[in-house]
Design a protein around this motif. Structure first.
Motif, PDB file in Angstrom:
ATOM      1  N   LYS A 253       0.803  -1.230   0.000  1.00  0.00           N
ATOM      2  CA  LYS A 253       0.000   0.000   0.000  1.00  0.00           C
ATOM      3  C   LYS A 253       0.837   1.283   0.000  1.00  0.00           C
ATOM      4  O   LYS A 253       0.389   2.312   0.498  1.00  0.00           O
ATOM      5  CB  LYS A 253      -0.971   0.006   1.193  1.00  0.00           C
ATOM      6  N   HIS A 254       2.018   1.213  -0.587  1.00  0.00           N
ATOM      7  CA  HIS A 254       2.820   2.425  -0.787  1.00  0.00           C
ATOM      8  C   HIS A 254       2.730   2.807  -2.266  1.00  0.00           C
ATOM      9  O   HIS A 254       3.717   2.813  -2.995  1.00  0.00           O
ATOM     10  CB  HIS A 254       4.265   2.187  -0.373  1.00  0.00           C
ATOM     11  N   ASP A 255       1.521   3.139  -2.705  1.00  0.00           N
ATOM     12  CA  ASP A 255       1.265   3.349  -4.127  1.00  0.00           C
ATOM     13  C   ASP A 255       2.084   4.494  -4.717  1.00  0.00           C
ATOM     14  O   ASP A 255       2.623   4.371  -5.826  1.00  0.00           O
ATOM     15  CB  ASP A 255      -0.226   3.630  -4.345  1.00  0.00           C
ATOM     16  N   GLU A 256       2.158   5.604  -3.994  1.00  0.00           N
ATOM     17  CA  GLU A 256       2.870   6.761  -4.541  1.00  0.00           C
ATOM     18  C   GLU A 256       4.349   6.461  -4.745  1.00  0.00           C
ATOM     19  O   GLU A 256       4.937   6.846  -5.762  1.00  0.00           O
ATOM     20  CB  GLU A 256       2.685   7.965  -3.611  1.00  0.00           C
ATOM     21  N   GLU A 257       4.960   5.766  -3.784  1.00  0.00           N
ATOM     22  CA  GLU A 257       6.376   5.415  -3.918  1.00  0.00           C
ATOM     23  C   GLU A 257       6.584   4.436  -5.066  1.00  0.00           C
ATOM     24  O   GLU A 257       7.570   4.526  -5.799  1.00  0.00           O
ATOM     25  CB  GLU A 257       6.887   4.806  -2.615  1.00  0.00           C
ATOM     26  N   ALA A 258       5.661   3.491  -5.218  1.00  0.00           N
ATOM     27  CA  ALA A 258       5.778   2.519  -6.303  1.00  0.00           C
ATOM     28  C   ALA A 258       5.672   3.203  -7.654  1.00  0.00           C
ATOM     29  O   ALA A 258       6.459   2.923  -8.577  1.00  0.00           O
ATOM     30  CB  ALA A 258       4.687   1.450  -6.163  1.00  0.00           C
ATOM     31  N   HIS A 259       4.697   4.114  -7.796  1.00  0.00           N
ATOM     32  CA  HIS A 259       4.528   4.820  -9.066  1.00  0.00           C
ATOM     33  C   HIS A 259       5.720   5.724  -9.342  1.00  0.00           C
ATOM     34  O   HIS A 259       6.167   5.849 -10.489  1.00  0.00           O
ATOM     35  CB  HIS A 259       3.234   5.621  -9.061  1.00  0.00           C
ATOM     36  N   ALA A 260       6.238   6.353  -8.292  1.00  0.00           N
ATOM     37  CA  ALA A 260       7.416   7.212  -8.459  1.00  0.00           C
ATOM     38  C   ALA A 260       8.611   6.402  -8.938  1.00  0.00           C
ATOM     39  O   ALA A 260       9.423   6.877  -9.754  1.00  0.00           O
ATOM     40  CB  ALA A 260       7.735   7.915  -7.145  1.00  0.00           C
ATOM     41  N   PHE A 261       8.748   5.157  -8.454  1.00  0.00           N
ATOM     42  CA  PHE A 261       9.860   4.306  -8.885  1.00  0.00           C
ATOM     43  C   PHE A 261       9.786   4.011 -10.379  1.00  0.00           C
ATOM     44  O   PHE A 261      10.759   4.230 -11.111  1.00  0.00           O
ATOM     45  CB  PHE A 261       9.859   2.988  -8.103  1.00  0.00           C
ATOM     46  N   ILE A 262       8.649   3.499 -10.848  1.00  0.00           N
ATOM     47  CA  ILE A 262       8.592   3.126 -12.262  1.00  0.00           C
ATOM     48  C   ILE A 262       8.636   4.360 -13.163  1.00  0.00           C
ATOM     49  O   ILE A 262       9.141   4.294 -14.283  1.00  0.00           O
ATOM     50  CB  ILE A 262       7.373   2.240 -12.583  1.00  0.00           C
ATOM     51  N   THR A 263       8.130   5.508 -12.658  1.00  0.00           N
ATOM     52  CA  THR A 263       8.237   6.745 -13.435  1.00  0.00           C
ATOM     53  C   THR A 263       9.701   7.129 -13.611  1.00  0.00           C
ATOM     54  O   THR A 263      10.143   7.464 -14.717  1.00  0.00           O
ATOM     55  CB  THR A 263       7.478   7.883 -12.739  1.00  0.00           C
ATOM     56  N   ARG A 264      10.466   7.057 -12.532  1.00  0.00           N
ATOM     57  CA  ARG A 264      11.864   7.483 -12.577  1.00  0.00           C
ATOM     58  C   ARG A 264      12.758   6.481 -13.290  1.00  0.00           C
ATOM     59  O   ARG A 264      13.563   6.873 -14.152  1.00  0.00           O
ATOM     60  CB  ARG A 264      12.376   7.707 -11.153  1.00  0.00           C
ATOM     61  N   TYR A 265      12.627   5.197 -12.954  1.00  0.00           N
ATOM     62  CA  TYR A 265      13.596   4.210 -13.424  1.00  0.00           C
ATOM     63  C   TYR A 265      13.163   3.456 -14.685  1.00  0.00           C
ATOM     64  O   TYR A 265      14.011   2.927 -15.406  1.00  0.00           O
ATOM     65  CB  TYR A 265      13.903   3.201 -12.309  1.00  0.00           C
ATOM     66  N   HIS A 266      11.862   3.395 -14.954  1.00  0.00           N
ATOM     67  CA  HIS A 266      11.389   2.696 -16.152  1.00  0.00           C
ATOM     68  C   HIS A 266      10.881   3.659 -17.211  1.00  0.00           C
ATOM     69  O   HIS A 266      10.757   3.267 -18.376  1.00  0.00           O
ATOM     70  CB  HIS A 266      10.281   1.708 -15.806  1.00  0.00           C
ATOM     71  N   GLY A 267      10.565   4.891 -16.799  1.00  0.00           N
ATOM     72  CA  GLY A 267      10.006   5.858 -17.743  1.00  0.00           C
ATOM     73  C   GLY A 267      10.841   7.097 -17.941  1.00  0.00           C
ATOM     74  O   GLY A 267      10.363   8.070 -18.535  1.00  0.00           O
ATOM     75  N   GLY A 268      12.068   7.088 -17.432  1.00  0.00           N
ATOM     76  CA  GLY A 268      12.942   8.237 -17.626  1.00  0.00           C
ATOM     77  C   GLY A 268      12.422   9.512 -17.004  1.00  0.00           C
ATOM     78  O   GLY A 268      12.750  10.613 -17.464  1.00  0.00           O
ATOM     79  N   GLY A 269      11.585   9.398 -15.951  1.00  0.00           N
ATOM     80  CA  GLY A 269      11.057  10.575 -15.268  1.00  0.00           C
ATOM     81  C   GLY A 269       9.748  11.090 -15.833  1.00  0.00           C
ATOM     82  O   GLY A 269       9.201  12.072 -15.321  1.00  0.00           O
ATOM     83  N   ASP A 270       9.211  10.443 -16.858  1.00  0.00           N
ATOM     84  CA  ASP A 270       7.976  10.895 -17.513  1.00  0.00           C
ATOM     85  C   ASP A 270       6.800  10.052 -17.017  1.00  0.00           C
ATOM     86  O   ASP A 270       6.690   8.876 -17.379  1.00  0.00           O
ATOM     87  CB  ASP A 270       8.126  10.759 -19.028  1.00  0.00           C
ATOM     88  N   PRO A 271       5.867  10.632 -16.229  1.00  0.00           N
ATOM     89  CA  PRO A 271       4.738   9.839 -15.715  1.00  0.00           C
ATOM     90  C   PRO A 271       3.770   9.389 -16.804  1.00  0.00           C
ATOM     91  O   PRO A 271       2.999   8.449 -16.605  1.00  0.00           O
ATOM     92  CB  PRO A 271       4.062  10.795 -14.727  1.00  0.00           C
ATOM     93  N   SER A 272       3.804  10.040 -17.982  1.00  0.00           N
ATOM     94  CA  SER A 272       2.932   9.630 -19.082  1.00  0.00           C
ATOM     95  C   SER A 272       3.643   8.712 -20.068  1.00  0.00           C
ATOM     96  O   SER A 272       3.112   8.414 -21.141  1.00  0.00           O
ATOM     97  CB  SER A 272       2.398  10.871 -19.822  1.00  0.00           C
ATOM     98  N   HIS A 273       4.845   8.301 -19.721  1.00  0.00           N
ATOM     99  CA  HIS A 273       5.587   7.350 -20.565  1.00  0.00           C
ATOM    100  C   HIS A 273       4.731   6.102 -20.772  1.00  0.00           C
ATOM    101  O   HIS A 273       4.131   5.589 -19.828  1.00  0.00           O
ATOM    102  CB  HIS A 273       6.901   6.997 -19.857  1.00  0.00           C
ATOM    103  N   PRO A 274       4.632   5.582 -22.002  1.00  0.00           N
ATOM    104  CA  PRO A 274       3.759   4.419 -22.238  1.00  0.00           C
ATOM    105  C   PRO A 274       4.111   3.194 -21.413  1.00  0.00           C
ATOM    106  O   PRO A 274       3.224   2.452 -20.996  1.00  0.00           O
ATOM    107  CB  PRO A 274       3.937   4.149 -23.735  1.00  0.00           C
ATOM    108  N   VAL A 275       5.403   2.963 -21.155  1.00  0.00           N
ATOM    109  CA  VAL A 275       5.789   1.822 -20.332  1.00  0.00           C
ATOM    110  C   VAL A 275       5.265   2.009 -18.916  1.00  0.00           C
ATOM    111  O   VAL A 275       4.779   1.055 -18.288  1.00  0.00           O
ATOM    112  CB  VAL A 275       7.320   1.629 -20.336  1.00  0.00           C
ATOM    113  N   VAL A 276       5.339   3.236 -18.400  1.00  0.00           N
ATOM    114  CA  VAL A 276       4.829   3.516 -17.052  1.00  0.00           C
ATOM    115  C   VAL A 276       3.331   3.249 -16.987  1.00  0.00           C
ATOM    116  O   VAL A 276       2.828   2.608 -16.051  1.00  0.00           O
ATOM    117  CB  VAL A 276       5.144   4.965 -16.643  1.00  0.00           C
TER     118      VAL A 276
END
Length: 542
Positions: A253-276
């Motif tokens: 239940k740490h949703d914000e931290e989880a989303h921040a991780f994939i945004t930063r490390y899987h999406g290059g910092g872009d929250p709208s990145h398609p992979v994210v």
């Protein structure tokens, strides 16, 4: 069918969601329509990560830390092989080079490994993947201190038990961690490199013992055992500088931290990145916040559905075959070399060379881990292992039948060459996949406990290897090899009919494969539309 959406679109059907995405992206026209195995991986190819960015370097540090967690197993195998023939070690403990006493000393390591998985899974689920690695590393440092200071056989055996206990915690937490933090397009290589840490331990151990075997005191065997804690100590120092697994964060239940991780490390910092967007939707649909991982006693996620039983069957196969394909002979390399006429010093040299060539094979396997199908590698690699072991056994038999005063050294060299080729092939096929395949097959809520049970089975067969191996080598000598020749042929048949292909899909997309009627033959593909702006939308299941 997996719908592709962010959590806020969960109430929409797939058609509505794709229309919503199209509006958000200014109704960009499709550039091309492709049939692919994974929409997320198709998106990842359109939006590659910068491999030299700061965030990528942090991911490499995560990979290196998990690699260090795997070093302990390889170090133990190589160091015990070497000190077992050191005269000061034998004088201190009078265990014999082969036989039941040596079997007990070697195999108590696996008994420790059989004990700890029952707490390793709950620890890794409850406190996180990083804390699991930390606790395992601390236990290994304690075990190293006990064993390197041993003056009695009882203390030495206790130290090996503690080492095995700590290693099993690491082998539960570390592969779970690295597969969960890896970007989908790097998953095979990053997770496969974890198990190459075996050689990160075995090569230094072989080199250290090659140097210390000349010391005319107990330091000849104590020094190598002291160095056994070095990788674990480094893990203790750096583990807190690493991010926690996003899948574990979401499951707790740490949703914000989880989303921040994939945004930063899987999406290059872009929250709208398609992979994210694709990963986040799959995370939200596939990871339960009230699953069995929240109950330390509950292992039902491993067997309660047909899908989960297929998943765990793959874990069982890899845990058995990965330990019992002839690689257990590695603990007794020096006896194999002695059997075909090599001197004591050359046995140390060959022990080092064997680790190096095996490492090369494993690294080649890692390099192609994201390109070669898992089924193909396992089937072909297991059969080739049987062939080279058969050649080794035949040449060893020929050597043994020669009169002692008329030995043909080329026959002995051929036996060693065949054994080296077996190590290369086995390392190519199994070393990366021993880490990749079981953690891919397990769902997030079952991964830690599943890897704990993987550790139990690995240690059961490790115990057989290490306890029965010295006895078998003493009683039937080279004929022991032929047991593995036959068994590898059986393994090849089992892999052909039952191995499930996991390459080319994200961890969450594999649910589609394992819920099919016959997962080993599942061919689930998707039709995706690649927009002019590089975004990828699912059109339909193919």
């Amino acid at each position: 069918m997996t719908r592709l959406s962010h959590s806020k679109h969960n109430s929409l059907d797939e058609k509505d969601y794709i229309e919503t995405l199209s509006q958000k992206r200014n109704t960009s026209k499709s550039r091309k329509v492709l049939e692919v195995k994974s929409a997320a991986l198709a998106a990842a190819k359109q939006h590659g990560l910068n491999p030299w960015s700061k965030d990528s370097l942090i991911l490499y540090m995560c990979c290196f830390t998990s690699f260090l967690c795997s070093c302990a197993n390889g170090y133990d195998s190589s160091v015990m092989t070497a000190i077992n023939i050191m005269p000061f070690y034998q004088t201190r403990f009078t265990s014999g080079v082969v036989g039941s006493t040596t079997g007990i000393i070697f195999s108590v390591y696996t008994i420790g490994g059989l004990t700890s998985p029952w707490i390793a899974g709950p620890i890794t689920d409850r406190f996180g993947r990083r804390r699991g690695m930390l606790i395992g590393a601390i236990v290994i440092c304690i075990g190293s201190a006990v064993i390197s200071s041993s003056n009695t056989k009882g203390q030495f055996i206790s130290g090996r038990f503690i080492l095995g206990f700590g290693v099993s915690i690491l082998t539960c937490a570390a592969p779970s961690y690295i597969v969960e933090v890896s970007p989908p397009q790097w998953r095979g290589r990053m997770t496969g490199l974890y198990n190459c840490g075996y050689f990160g331990g075995s090569i230094p151990a072989a080199a250290i013992t090659l140097g210390t075997q000349k010391i005319k005191s107990d330091l000849s065997w104590r020094l190598p055992l002291i160095f056994q804690c070095v990788p674990a100590f480094v893990v203790i120092c750096i583990v807190w500088f690493m991010p926690e697994s996003p899948r574990w964060l979401l499951a707790n239940k740490h949703d914000e931290e989880a989303h921040a991780f994939i945004t930063r490390y899987h999406g290059g910092g872009d929250p709208s990145h398609p992979v994210v967007e694709l990963e986040w939707h799959d995370f939200k649909e596939g990871i339960a916040t009230d699953g069995a991982d929240k109950r330390w006693y509950d292992y039902s996620e491993l067997y309660k559905t047909t899908s989960s039983r297929w998943r765990f069957l793959m874990v069982v196969f890899m845990s058995i075959f990965g330990q019992f394909s002839g690689n257990g002979l590695g603990y007794f390399n020096t006896q194999i070399y002695a059997a075909v006429g090599y001197s004591n010093y050359k046995q140390f040299v060959l022990n080092l060379c064997s680790s190096i060539v095996s490492c090369i094979g494993a690294l080649c396997g890692v390099a192609v881990a994201d390109r070669l199908p898992r089924r193909t590698v396992l089937i072909a690699g297991t059969f080739a292992s049987a062939v080279f072991l058969a050649i080794n056994g035949a040449l060893s038999a020929r050597w043994a039948s020669m009169p002692s005063d008329a030995k043909n050294l080329s026959v002995g060299q051929g036996a060693v060459a065949a054994y080296f080729l077996f190590n290369i092939v086995y390392s190519f096929a199994y070393t990366p996949l021993q880490a990749v395949y079981p953690v891919e097959c397990l769902q997030t809520n079952a991964r830690a406990k599943g890897m704990a049970m993987y550790g139990v089975i690995v240690n059961v067969f490790g115990f057989i290897n290490q306890f029965a191996g010295p006895i078998a080598l003493k009683n039937i000598q080279y004929n022991y090899v032929f047991i593995f020749v036959g068994w590898d042929c059986i393994e090849t048949i089992i892999w052909y009919f039952f191995a499930v292909e996991t390459m080319g899909k994200t961890l969450e997309e594999l649910d589609e494969v394992f819920t099919s009627s016959y997962p080993p033959r599942a061919q689930i593909r998707k039709v995706v539309a690649i927009k002019d702006d590089g975004h990828v939308d699912l059109v339909k299941e193919a």
